[in-house]
Write a protein that holds these residues in place. Structure first.
Motif, PDB file in Angstrom:
ATOM      1  N   ARG A   1       2.888  20.186  11.331  1.00  0.00           N
ATOM      2  CA  ARG A   1       3.616  20.525  12.545  1.00  0.00           C
ATOM      3  C   ARG A   1       2.700  21.144  13.601  1.00  0.00           C
ATOM      4  N   SER A   2       1.624  21.787  13.147  1.00  0.00           N
ATOM      5  CA  SER A   2       0.700  22.446  14.070  1.00  0.00           C
ATOM      6  C   SER A   2      -0.373  21.491  14.600  1.00  0.00           C
ATOM      7  N   ALA A   3      -0.591  20.381  13.899  1.00  0.00           N
ATOM      8  CA  ALA A   3      -1.633  19.427  14.290  1.00  0.00           C
ATOM      9  C   ALA A   3      -1.197  18.612  15.494  1.00  0.00           C
ATOM     10  N   LEU A   4      -2.150  17.937  16.109  1.00  0.00           N
ATOM     11  CA  LEU A   4      -1.832  16.994  17.173  1.00  0.00           C
ATOM     12  C   LEU A   4      -0.965  15.872  16.614  1.00  0.00           C
ATOM     13  N   THR A   5      -0.137  15.291  17.450  1.00  0.00           N
ATOM     14  CA  THR A   5       0.655  14.149  17.002  1.00  0.00           C
ATOM     15  C   THR A   5      -0.278  12.993  16.661  1.00  0.00           C
ATOM     16  N   ALA A   6       0.254  11.997  15.985  1.00  0.00           N
ATOM     17  CA  ALA A   6      -0.553  10.834  15.626  1.00  0.00           C
ATOM     18  C   ALA A   6      -1.104  10.158  16.884  1.00  0.00           C
ATOM     19  N   ASP A   7      -0.284  10.028  17.916  1.00  0.00           N
ATOM     20  CA  ASP A   7      -0.747   9.392  19.159  1.00  0.00           C
ATOM     21  C   ASP A   7      -1.827  10.222  19.843  1.00  0.00           C
ATOM     22  N   ASP A   8      -1.621  11.544  19.905  1.00  0.00           N
ATOM     23  CA  ASP A   8      -2.625  12.403  20.535  1.00  0.00           C
ATOM     24  C   ASP A   8      -3.908  12.453  19.707  1.00  0.00           C
ATOM     25  N   SER A   9      -3.760  12.374  18.401  1.00  0.00           N
ATOM     26  CA  SER A   9      -4.936  12.363  17.523  1.00  0.00           C
ATOM     27  C   SER A   9      -5.744  11.094  17.750  1.00  0.00           C
ATOM     28  N   ALA A  10      -5.062   9.957  17.828  1.00  0.00           N
ATOM     29  CA  ALA A  10      -5.751   8.696  18.091  1.00  0.00           C
ATOM     30  C   ALA A  10      -6.451   8.745  19.445  1.00  0.00           C
ATOM     31  N   ALA A  11      -5.804   9.367  20.422  1.00  0.00           N
ATOM     32  CA  ALA A  11      -6.403   9.492  21.752  1.00  0.00           C
ATOM     33  C   ALA A  11      -7.673  10.338  21.699  1.00  0.00           C
ATOM     34  N   LEU A  12      -7.653  11.410  20.889  1.00  0.00           N
ATOM     35  CA  LEU A  12      -8.835  12.259  20.758  1.00  0.00           C
ATOM     36  C   LEU A  12      -9.966  11.507  20.060  1.00  0.00           C
ATOM     37  N   ILE A  13      -9.638  10.769  19.011  1.00  0.00           N
ATOM     38  CA  ILE A  13     -10.665   9.977  18.314  1.00  0.00           C
ATOM     39  C   ILE A  13     -11.275   8.970  19.284  1.00  0.00           C
ATOM     40  N   ARG A  14     -10.425   8.329  20.083  1.00  0.00           N
ATOM     41  CA  ARG A  14     -10.908   7.343  21.052  1.00  0.00           C
ATOM     42  C   ARG A  14     -11.779   8.014  22.115  1.00  0.00           C
TER      43      ARG A  14
ATOM     44  N   PRO B   1       0.820  -1.217   0.000  1.00  0.00           N
ATOM     45  CA  PRO B   1       0.000   0.000   0.000  1.00  0.00           C
ATOM     46  C   PRO B   1       0.850   1.262   0.000  1.00  0.00           C
ATOM     47  N   PRO B   2       0.290   2.367  -0.495  1.00  0.00           N
ATOM     48  CA  PRO B   2       0.997   3.650  -0.456  1.00  0.00           C
ATOM     49  C   PRO B   2       1.011   4.206   0.966  1.00  0.00           C
ATOM     50  N   GLN B   3       1.876   5.176   1.197  1.00  0.00           N
ATOM     51  CA  GLN B   3       1.841   5.921   2.445  1.00  0.00           C
ATOM     52  C   GLN B   3       0.649   6.876   2.391  1.00  0.00           C
ATOM     53  N   PHE B   4      -0.140   6.885   3.434  1.00  0.00           N
ATOM     54  CA  PHE B   4      -1.320   7.752   3.462  1.00  0.00           C
ATOM     55  C   PHE B   4      -1.246   8.641   4.700  1.00  0.00           C
ATOM     56  N   TRP B   5      -1.026   9.922   4.475  1.00  0.00           N
ATOM     57  CA  TRP B   5      -0.983  10.920   5.539  1.00  0.00           C
ATOM     58  C   TRP B   5      -2.218  11.807   5.407  1.00  0.00           C
ATOM     59  N   ALA B   6      -2.907  12.029   6.506  1.00  0.00           N
ATOM     60  CA  ALA B   6      -4.101  12.868   6.454  1.00  0.00           C
ATOM     61  C   ALA B   6      -4.163  13.785   7.663  1.00  0.00           C
ATOM     62  N   ILE B   7      -4.555  15.025   7.402  1.00  0.00           N
ATOM     63  CA  ILE B   7      -4.823  16.008   8.449  1.00  0.00           C
ATOM     64  C   ILE B   7      -6.299  16.353   8.348  1.00  0.00           C
ATOM     65  N   LEU B   8      -7.041  16.191   9.425  1.00  0.00           N
ATOM     66  CA  LEU B   8      -8.456  16.530   9.372  1.00  0.00           C
ATOM     67  C   LEU B   8      -8.842  17.415  10.545  1.00  0.00           C
ATOM     68  N   GLU B   9      -9.819  18.261  10.295  1.00  0.00           N
ATOM     69  CA  GLU B   9     -10.317  19.137  11.345  1.00  0.00           C
ATOM     70  C   GLU B   9     -11.033  18.310  12.407  1.00  0.00           C
ATOM     71  N   GLU B  10     -10.951  18.756  13.622  1.00  0.00           N
ATOM     72  CA  GLU B  10     -11.619  18.057  14.721  1.00  0.00           C
ATOM     73  C   GLU B  10     -13.120  17.938  14.479  1.00  0.00           C
TER      74      GLU B  10
ATOM     75  N   TYR C   1       1.429   2.359   7.627  1.00  0.00           N
ATOM     76  CA  TYR C   1       1.443   3.235   6.454  1.00  0.00           C
ATOM     77  C   TYR C   1       0.362   4.319   6.495  1.00  0.00           C
ATOM     78  N   VAL C   2      -0.392   4.384   7.577  1.00  0.00           N
ATOM     79  CA  VAL C   2      -1.421   5.416   7.727  1.00  0.00           C
ATOM     80  C   VAL C   2      -1.021   6.350   8.865  1.00  0.00           C
ATOM     81  N   HIS C   3      -0.957   7.643   8.561  1.00  0.00           N
ATOM     82  CA  HIS C   3      -0.563   8.661   9.533  1.00  0.00           C
ATOM     83  C   HIS C   3      -1.695   9.684   9.615  1.00  0.00           C
ATOM     84  N   LEU C   4      -2.432   9.649  10.701  1.00  0.00           N
ATOM     85  CA  LEU C   4      -3.623  10.486  10.845  1.00  0.00           C
ATOM     86  C   LEU C   4      -3.404  11.504  11.951  1.00  0.00           C
ATOM     87  N   GLN C   5      -3.570  12.803  11.608  1.00  0.00           N
ATOM     88  CA  GLN C   5      -3.417  13.875  12.585  1.00  0.00           C
ATOM     89  C   GLN C   5      -4.638  14.781  12.556  1.00  0.00           C
ATOM     90  N   VAL C   6      -5.004  15.284  13.725  1.00  0.00           N
ATOM     91  CA  VAL C   6      -6.188  16.131  13.864  1.00  0.00           C
ATOM     92  C   VAL C   6      -5.764  17.560  14.175  1.00  0.00           C
TER      93      VAL C   6
END
Length: 273
Positions: free
Chosen positions: A251-264, A153-162, A190-195
Protein backbone atom coordinates in the motif's frame (compact mmCIF):
# COMPACT_ATOMS: atom_id res chain seq x y z
CA UNK A 1 39.84 -19.19 21.27
CA UNK A 2 40.06 -15.49 20.24
CA UNK A 3 37.03 -13.93 18.59
CA UNK A 4 37.44 -13.97 14.82
CA UNK A 5 36.73 -10.71 12.99
CA UNK A 6 34.93 -11.49 9.75
CA UNK A 7 33.58 -9.26 7.02
CA UNK A 8 29.75 -9.37 7.06
CA UNK A 9 29.69 -10.68 3.48
CA UNK A 10 31.73 -13.69 4.59
CA UNK A 11 30.09 -14.35 7.95
CA UNK A 12 28.01 -17.27 6.70
CA UNK A 13 31.08 -18.97 5.13
CA UNK A 14 33.06 -18.39 8.32
CA UNK A 15 30.69 -20.65 10.23
CA UNK A 16 32.06 -23.60 8.25
CA UNK A 17 35.61 -22.52 9.04
CA UNK A 18 34.85 -22.25 12.73
CA UNK A 19 33.35 -25.75 12.80
CA UNK A 20 36.34 -27.12 10.90
CA UNK A 21 38.78 -25.47 13.30
CA UNK A 22 36.93 -26.76 16.37
CA UNK A 23 36.92 -30.33 15.06
CA UNK A 24 40.60 -30.15 14.12
CA UNK A 25 41.61 -28.78 17.50
CA UNK A 26 39.44 -31.40 19.16
CA UNK A 27 41.70 -33.99 17.53
CA UNK A 28 44.77 -32.12 18.71
CA UNK A 29 45.98 -31.67 15.14
CA UNK A 30 47.76 -28.76 13.54
CA UNK A 31 46.58 -27.40 10.21
CA UNK A 32 49.55 -29.10 8.57
CA UNK A 33 48.62 -32.48 10.10
CA UNK A 34 45.03 -32.20 8.86
CA UNK A 35 46.28 -31.06 5.47
CA UNK A 36 48.43 -34.18 5.08
CA UNK A 37 45.43 -36.41 5.78
CA UNK A 38 43.45 -34.84 2.91
CA UNK A 39 46.38 -34.10 0.58
CA UNK A 40 46.25 -30.34 1.00
CA UNK A 41 48.71 -27.73 2.24
CA UNK A 42 48.33 -26.19 5.68
CA UNK A 43 47.80 -22.85 3.89
CA UNK A 44 44.68 -24.24 2.17
CA UNK A 45 43.31 -25.52 5.48
CA UNK A 46 44.00 -22.07 6.93
CA UNK A 47 41.96 -20.46 4.13
CA UNK A 48 38.98 -22.70 4.87
CA UNK A 49 39.17 -22.00 8.60
CA UNK A 50 39.49 -18.25 8.02
CA UNK A 51 36.27 -18.22 5.99
CA UNK A 52 38.03 -17.15 2.79
CA UNK A 53 36.26 -19.85 0.77
CA UNK A 54 34.40 -23.14 0.98
CA UNK A 55 36.20 -26.34 -0.04
CA UNK A 56 35.06 -28.20 -3.17
CA UNK A 57 32.61 -31.02 -2.49
CA UNK A 58 35.20 -33.80 -2.82
CA UNK A 59 37.47 -32.04 -0.30
CA UNK A 60 34.52 -31.45 2.05
CA UNK A 61 33.87 -35.21 2.01
CA UNK A 62 37.53 -35.94 2.83
CA UNK A 63 37.57 -33.41 5.68
CA UNK A 64 34.40 -34.81 7.22
CA UNK A 65 35.80 -38.34 7.04
CA UNK A 66 39.28 -37.44 8.35
CA UNK A 67 37.82 -35.57 11.33
CA UNK A 68 35.19 -38.28 11.98
CA UNK A 69 32.52 -35.59 11.90
CA UNK A 70 29.76 -38.09 11.01
CA UNK A 71 28.31 -35.83 8.34
CA UNK A 72 28.20 -32.65 10.44
CA UNK A 73 30.67 -30.84 8.18
CA UNK A 74 28.93 -32.11 5.06
CA UNK A 75 25.53 -30.89 6.25
CA UNK A 76 26.99 -27.48 7.05
CA UNK A 77 28.79 -27.38 3.69
CA UNK A 78 25.53 -28.16 1.88
CA UNK A 79 23.65 -25.38 3.67
CA UNK A 80 26.33 -22.80 2.87
CA UNK A 81 27.20 -23.91 -0.64
CA UNK A 82 25.48 -22.17 -3.57
CA UNK A 83 26.05 -24.99 -6.05
CA UNK A 84 22.84 -25.82 -8.00
CA UNK A 85 23.07 -29.43 -6.78
CA UNK A 86 23.03 -28.45 -3.11
CA UNK A 87 19.98 -29.76 -1.29
CA UNK A 88 18.68 -26.29 -0.41
CA UNK A 89 18.97 -25.14 -4.04
CA UNK A 90 16.98 -28.12 -5.27
CA UNK A 91 14.39 -27.53 -2.54
CA UNK A 92 13.89 -23.96 -3.76
CA UNK A 93 13.36 -25.22 -7.30
CA UNK A 94 10.80 -27.81 -6.19
CA UNK A 95 8.95 -25.37 -3.92
CA UNK A 96 8.72 -22.68 -6.60
CA UNK A 97 7.31 -25.25 -9.04
CA UNK A 98 4.42 -25.83 -6.58
CA UNK A 99 3.77 -22.13 -5.97
CA UNK A 100 0.66 -20.42 -7.37
CA UNK A 101 1.24 -16.98 -5.84
CA UNK A 102 4.57 -15.28 -5.08
CA UNK A 103 4.82 -12.15 -2.93
CA UNK A 104 8.38 -10.92 -2.93
CA UNK A 105 10.30 -8.09 -1.24
CA UNK A 106 13.85 -7.36 -2.35
CA UNK A 107 16.52 -4.71 -2.83
CA UNK A 108 17.80 -6.20 -6.10
CA UNK A 109 15.99 -7.35 -9.22
CA UNK A 110 14.03 -10.49 -8.20
CA UNK A 111 15.74 -13.71 -9.30
CA UNK A 112 12.71 -14.79 -11.32
CA UNK A 113 12.80 -11.52 -13.28
CA UNK A 114 16.53 -11.42 -13.98
CA UNK A 115 18.12 -11.75 -17.39
CA UNK A 116 20.90 -14.28 -17.91
CA UNK A 117 23.57 -11.59 -18.06
CA UNK A 118 22.34 -9.77 -14.95
CA UNK A 119 22.24 -13.09 -13.09
CA UNK A 120 25.74 -13.91 -14.34
CA UNK A 121 27.11 -10.64 -12.97
CA UNK A 122 25.47 -11.20 -9.58
CA UNK A 123 26.62 -14.83 -9.33
CA UNK A 124 30.16 -14.05 -10.50
CA UNK A 125 30.64 -11.95 -7.36
CA UNK A 126 30.23 -15.07 -5.24
CA UNK A 127 32.70 -17.24 -7.14
CA UNK A 128 35.75 -16.07 -5.10
CA UNK A 129 33.98 -17.24 -1.92
CA UNK A 130 32.15 -20.35 -3.11
CA UNK A 131 33.94 -21.50 -6.24
CA UNK A 132 31.85 -23.71 -8.51
CA UNK A 133 30.89 -23.46 -12.15
CA UNK A 134 29.44 -20.07 -13.11
CA UNK A 135 27.71 -21.43 -16.22
CA UNK A 136 25.96 -24.10 -14.13
CA UNK A 137 24.74 -21.47 -11.68
CA UNK A 138 23.41 -19.25 -14.46
CA UNK A 139 21.64 -22.26 -15.99
CA UNK A 140 20.08 -23.05 -12.60
CA UNK A 141 18.66 -19.52 -12.35
CA UNK A 142 17.31 -19.85 -15.89
CA UNK A 143 15.62 -23.08 -14.85
CA UNK A 144 13.99 -21.29 -11.90
CA UNK A 145 12.64 -18.58 -14.21
CA UNK A 146 10.78 -21.11 -16.33
CA UNK A 147 8.03 -21.15 -13.70
CA UNK A 148 6.89 -17.75 -15.02
CA UNK A 149 6.83 -18.91 -18.64
CA UNK A 150 4.45 -21.86 -18.53
CA UNK A 151 0.97 -22.10 -20.05
CA UNK A 152 -0.50 -21.47 -16.58
CA UNK A 153 1.99 -19.24 -14.74
CA UNK A 154 1.63 -18.32 -11.07
CA UNK A 155 0.79 -14.82 -9.91
CA UNK A 156 4.03 -12.99 -9.22
CA UNK A 157 3.93 -9.88 -7.04
CA UNK A 158 7.16 -8.10 -6.19
CA UNK A 159 8.10 -5.01 -4.21
CA UNK A 160 11.62 -3.74 -4.76
CA UNK A 161 13.59 -0.81 -3.47
CA UNK A 162 14.27 1.96 -5.95
CA UNK A 163 18.00 1.36 -5.42
CA UNK A 164 17.65 -1.87 -7.44
CA UNK A 165 17.04 0.25 -10.52
CA UNK A 166 20.15 2.37 -9.97
CA UNK A 167 22.62 -0.19 -8.63
CA UNK A 168 24.65 -0.86 -11.78
CA UNK A 169 25.25 -4.59 -12.17
CA UNK A 170 27.72 -5.16 -14.98
CA UNK A 171 27.97 -2.62 -17.77
CA UNK A 172 25.40 -0.40 -19.42
CA UNK A 173 24.37 -3.15 -21.84
CA UNK A 174 23.52 -5.49 -18.96
CA UNK A 175 21.39 -2.88 -17.20
CA UNK A 176 19.72 -1.75 -20.44
CA UNK A 177 18.62 -5.31 -21.16
CA UNK A 178 17.56 -5.91 -17.56
CA UNK A 179 15.41 -2.80 -17.25
CA UNK A 180 13.80 -3.49 -20.61
CA UNK A 181 13.04 -7.02 -19.46
CA UNK A 182 11.48 -5.70 -16.24
CA UNK A 183 9.17 -3.51 -18.31
CA UNK A 184 8.24 -6.43 -20.57
CA UNK A 185 7.45 -8.66 -17.61
CA UNK A 186 5.54 -5.94 -15.75
CA UNK A 187 3.23 -5.68 -18.77
CA UNK A 188 2.09 -9.27 -18.29
CA UNK A 189 -1.22 -9.80 -16.51
CA UNK A 190 0.25 -12.14 -13.90
CA UNK A 191 3.23 -9.96 -12.93
CA UNK A 192 2.66 -7.10 -10.48
CA UNK A 193 5.77 -5.00 -9.89
CA UNK A 194 5.87 -2.11 -7.40
CA UNK A 195 8.77 0.11 -6.35
CA UNK A 196 9.41 1.52 -2.89
CA UNK A 197 10.90 4.98 -3.57
CA UNK A 198 14.03 6.17 -1.80
CA UNK A 199 11.92 8.31 0.53
CA UNK A 200 10.20 5.22 1.99
CA UNK A 201 12.95 2.60 2.16
CA UNK A 202 12.88 2.75 5.96
CA UNK A 203 9.72 0.66 5.70
CA UNK A 204 11.68 -2.32 4.33
CA UNK A 205 13.90 -3.59 7.21
CA UNK A 206 11.34 -5.49 9.31
CA UNK A 207 10.24 -7.56 6.35
CA UNK A 208 13.71 -7.81 4.86
CA UNK A 209 14.47 -10.04 1.87
CA UNK A 210 11.33 -12.14 2.06
CA UNK A 211 9.23 -14.25 -0.28
CA UNK A 212 5.75 -15.45 0.63
CA UNK A 213 4.80 -18.54 -1.37
CA UNK A 214 1.23 -19.79 -1.58
CA UNK A 215 1.32 -23.41 -2.67
CA UNK A 216 -1.18 -25.40 -4.72
CA UNK A 217 -2.68 -26.88 -1.57
CA UNK A 218 -3.52 -23.39 -0.29
CA UNK A 219 -0.79 -23.32 2.35
CA UNK A 220 1.41 -20.22 2.55
CA UNK A 221 5.02 -20.36 3.73
CA UNK A 222 7.78 -17.77 3.81
CA UNK A 223 11.40 -17.80 2.72
CA UNK A 224 13.82 -15.25 4.16
CA UNK A 225 17.33 -14.51 3.01
CA UNK A 226 18.88 -12.86 6.05
CA UNK A 227 21.88 -15.17 5.91
CA UNK A 228 22.60 -17.39 2.93
CA UNK A 229 21.10 -19.78 1.97
CA UNK A 230 18.02 -18.47 3.76
CA UNK A 231 15.40 -20.21 5.87
CA UNK A 232 11.84 -21.42 5.36
CA UNK A 233 9.24 -20.21 7.84
CA UNK A 234 6.14 -22.35 8.26
CA UNK A 235 4.73 -21.23 11.62
CA UNK A 236 1.28 -19.81 10.73
CA UNK A 237 1.47 -16.86 13.12
CA UNK A 238 4.85 -15.73 11.81
CA UNK A 239 3.78 -16.16 8.20
CA UNK A 240 0.60 -14.17 8.86
CA UNK A 241 2.66 -11.37 10.42
CA UNK A 242 4.96 -11.25 7.38
CA UNK A 243 1.92 -11.21 5.08
CA UNK A 244 0.52 -8.24 6.99
CA UNK A 245 3.84 -6.43 6.69
CA UNK A 246 3.89 -7.19 2.97
CA UNK A 247 0.42 -5.72 2.52
CA UNK A 248 1.52 -2.59 4.38
CA UNK A 249 4.52 -2.22 2.07
CA UNK A 250 2.35 -2.80 -1.00
CA UNK A 251 0.00 0.00 0.00
CA UNK A 252 2.96 2.32 0.63
CA UNK A 253 4.75 1.50 -2.64
CA UNK A 254 4.21 3.23 -5.95
CA UNK A 255 1.36 1.82 -8.01
CA UNK A 256 2.21 -0.65 -10.75
CA UNK A 257 1.73 2.06 -13.40
CA UNK A 258 3.85 4.60 -11.52
CA UNK A 259 6.49 1.95 -10.89
CA UNK A 260 6.66 1.11 -14.59
CA UNK A 261 6.95 4.82 -15.34
CA UNK A 262 9.89 5.12 -12.92
CA UNK A 263 11.64 2.10 -14.44
CA UNK A 264 11.13 3.62 -17.89
CA UNK A 265 12.49 6.96 -16.66
CA UNK A 266 15.67 5.33 -15.31
CA UNK A 267 16.02 3.45 -18.59
CA UNK A 268 15.55 6.56 -20.72
CA UNK A 269 17.85 8.76 -18.65
CA UNK A 270 20.69 6.31 -18.21
CA UNK A 271 20.61 3.51 -20.76
CA UNK A 272 18.72 4.52 -23.88
CA UNK A 273 20.94 4.17 -26.96
Amino acid sequence: MPTRRVEPSRAFIASYGEALQQLREGKGWTQAQLGRKVWLSHARISQFEAGDSLPPQDVAVLLDKALEANGVLLDLWDRLNDDPNAKWAQKILATEARTVHFRHVTNVVPALLQTDEYAREILARGIPYYGGDLDEKVAYQAQRRKVLHTSNPPQFWAILEESALHWRIGGADVMREQLAHLLDMAAKSYVHLQVIPFSDVALIPETGMTTLLTLRNGRTIAYRVDIKPGVYITKPGTVAHLATQYDHLRRSALTADDSAALIRQVYEENYRV
